[in-house]
Design a protein around this motif. Structure first.
Motif, PDB file in Angstrom:
ATOM      1  N   GLU A 121      44.099  38.620  51.336  1.00 28.36           N
ATOM      2  CA  GLU A 121      44.592  37.452  52.077  1.00 28.36           C
ATOM      3  C   GLU A 121      45.595  36.655  51.260  1.00 28.36           C
ATOM      4  O   GLU A 121      46.555  36.107  51.806  1.00 28.36           O
ATOM      5  N   THR A 144      40.246  27.961  48.498  1.00 32.14           N
ATOM      6  CA  THR A 144      39.443  29.166  48.642  1.00 32.14           C
ATOM      7  C   THR A 144      38.420  29.205  47.518  1.00 32.14           C
ATOM      8  O   THR A 144      38.589  28.550  46.482  1.00 32.14           O
ATOM      9  N   ALA A 335      34.128  34.226  48.800  1.00 31.34           N
ATOM     10  CA  ALA A 335      35.404  34.406  48.089  1.00 31.34           C
ATOM     11  C   ALA A 335      36.033  35.755  48.366  1.00 31.34           C
ATOM     12  O   ALA A 335      37.257  35.918  48.232  1.00 31.34           O
ATOM     13  N   GLY A 336      35.227  36.739  48.752  1.00 30.33           N
ATOM     14  CA  GLY A 336      35.737  38.092  48.870  1.00 30.33           C
ATOM     15  C   GLY A 336      35.942  38.703  47.490  1.00 30.33           C
ATOM     16  O   GLY A 336      35.529  38.147  46.472  1.00 30.33           O
ATOM     17  N   CYS A 338      38.064  39.578  44.317  1.00 29.44           N
ATOM     18  CA  CYS A 338      39.198  38.925  43.646  1.00 29.44           C
ATOM     19  C   CYS A 338      39.455  39.575  42.289  1.00 29.44           C
ATOM     20  O   CYS A 338      38.533  40.082  41.651  1.00 29.44           O
ATOM     21  N   LYS A 356      40.554  37.152  47.877  1.00 31.30           N
ATOM     22  CA  LYS A 356      39.994  37.362  49.215  1.00 31.30           C
ATOM     23  C   LYS A 356      40.388  38.736  49.755  1.00 31.30           C
ATOM     24  O   LYS A 356      40.867  38.877  50.875  1.00 31.30           O
TER      25      LYS A 356
END
Length: 377
Positions: A121, A144, A335-336, A338, A356
């Motif tokens: 993202e 984020t 957070a996804g 990273c 993300k």
């Protein structure tokens, strides 16, 4: 103020001396210290108040060493724990340089560069030599969750106050960590150096190590070795936010030292770039971010061996890149996936941020694609 001025002078001397780093790092440090706002990334670029010695660990502790095959193959940590701080934030003693001016988008090239499709993202590519953004994806000022990328700033702030060879005794703070966290399994009563705690955070992403380092730094900041672990933790979180204000990280707020998901714990891609730039100024951080693994013994005698969660520096990984020198991975559900990566490219260092992302694989694929695209520009 006097201590900060002395620390800044020592930090500058450290940079100009090279302090055992190679020519790429020396050129990078000299470049960053000599300049103000970036050409396109206009986040503040001020001299950090850190003058952390880079002396080796205490003679009674085995020096961490790089190994070719980690005994504990790195796995991506799950989520991390949180201990919110209610302590008020003291204002920084010196103002940051132009903290409110946001980074601008890169100037389009003519003809436009063919950038591969990036699945994350948010992403960015930054040249340390030119102090400019080469690429961005997504709004770089959007809040984020940073996940374990937080640990870069935790280490940086702690090293303002702690010597790398200072001995830390593990206390009750390691019992506050959730069991679904990334751990190096520290136990109360164990003794190890600040340097070893940094290695545990930068390679294995140990949340227990982050809490132990934060408590030790909080007591040092307060000049109170008998301060309770909870109060020391809150004092350190307070200082993280003061330092964030000092460096103009206006899109960031921290409530824990490890990045576990919390409502009021957040950053932005632009702020993470600034944090990465600060981390690269600190040899006590960069000496470990590039390693495949470390092993040694604590002061109290226990052996350790930790692999690096960053597949970019793992020769056996499909994502290995010889130019990679770090920096840090992170993951929580919010957070996804990273990664903040750094690559040596001639006399330059490229910082590549991927935030993300959908999976472990895609975060490294995106980072490598961006490196390959911009390494020869």
């Amino acid at each position: 103020m006097k201590i900060r001025i002395i620390s800044m002078a020592l930090a500058l001397a450290l940079v100009l001396s090279g302090c055992g780093q190679d020519s790429t790092f020396l050129a990078f440090w000299q470049n960053v210290f000599a300049l103000g706002p970036a050409t396109q990334d206009t986040r503040p670029d001020v001299t950090p108040p850190s003058a952390t010695p880079t002396s080796p660990s205490s003679p009674t502790e085995t020096e961490p060493s790089a190994t070719h095959q980690p005994t504990d193959p790195p796995t991506e940590p799950p989520t991390d724990p949180t201990e919110p701080s209610d302590a008020p934030t003291e204002p920084p003693t010196e103002p940051p340089t132009d903290p409110t001016e946001p980074p601008t988008e890169p100037t389009p090239t003519d003809p436009p560069m063919q950038v591969p499709e990036i699945l994350a993202e948010y992403a960015f590519v930054y040249s340390c030599n030119t102090r400019s953004l080469l690429y961005t994806k997504g709004d770089q000022t959007t809040r984020t969750a940073p996940a374990s990328l937080t640990k870069l700033f935790t280490c940086y702030v702690a090293l303002i106050y702690l010597d790398v060879d200072a001995v830390v005794t593990i206390g009750e703070e390691v019992t506050w960590i959730a069991m679904d966290s990334s751990l190096v399994w520290l136990k109360q009563g164990q003794q190890l150096t600040v340097e070893t705690l940094i290695a545990a955070m930068m390679l294995r992403s140990g949340n227990d190590a982050a809490y132990a380092l934060a408590v030790a730094a909080g007591r040092e900041i307060s000049q109170d070795p008998d301060m309770s672990a909870r109060d020391a933790l809150n004092r350190f979180i307070d200082e993280m936010n003061s330092q964030a204000a000092f460096y103009g990280l206006t899109g960031s707020h921290f409530v824990n030292p490890d990045g576990y998901t919390a409502d009021d714990h957040y950053t932005t891609p632009a702020d993470m770039l600034t944090i990465a730039r600060l981390a690269l100024l600190q040899p006590a951080i960069t000496r470990y971010t590039c390693l495949q693994a470390v092993s040694g013994k604590f002061i109290s005698g226990e052996s350790y061996s930790w692999g690096n969660t960053n597949h970019l520096v793992q020769p056996e990984s499909d994502y290995y890149c010889p130019a990679a020198i770090g920096l840090k991975t992170g993951y929580t559900e919010v957070a996804g996936q990273c990664v903040i990566a750094a690559f040596e490219v001639g006399d330059d260092i490229l910082i590549v941020g991927v935030m993300k992302s959908k999976s472990v694989e895609t975060r490294f694929e995106d980072a490598l694609a961006l490196y390959n695209c911009f390494a020869n520009t």
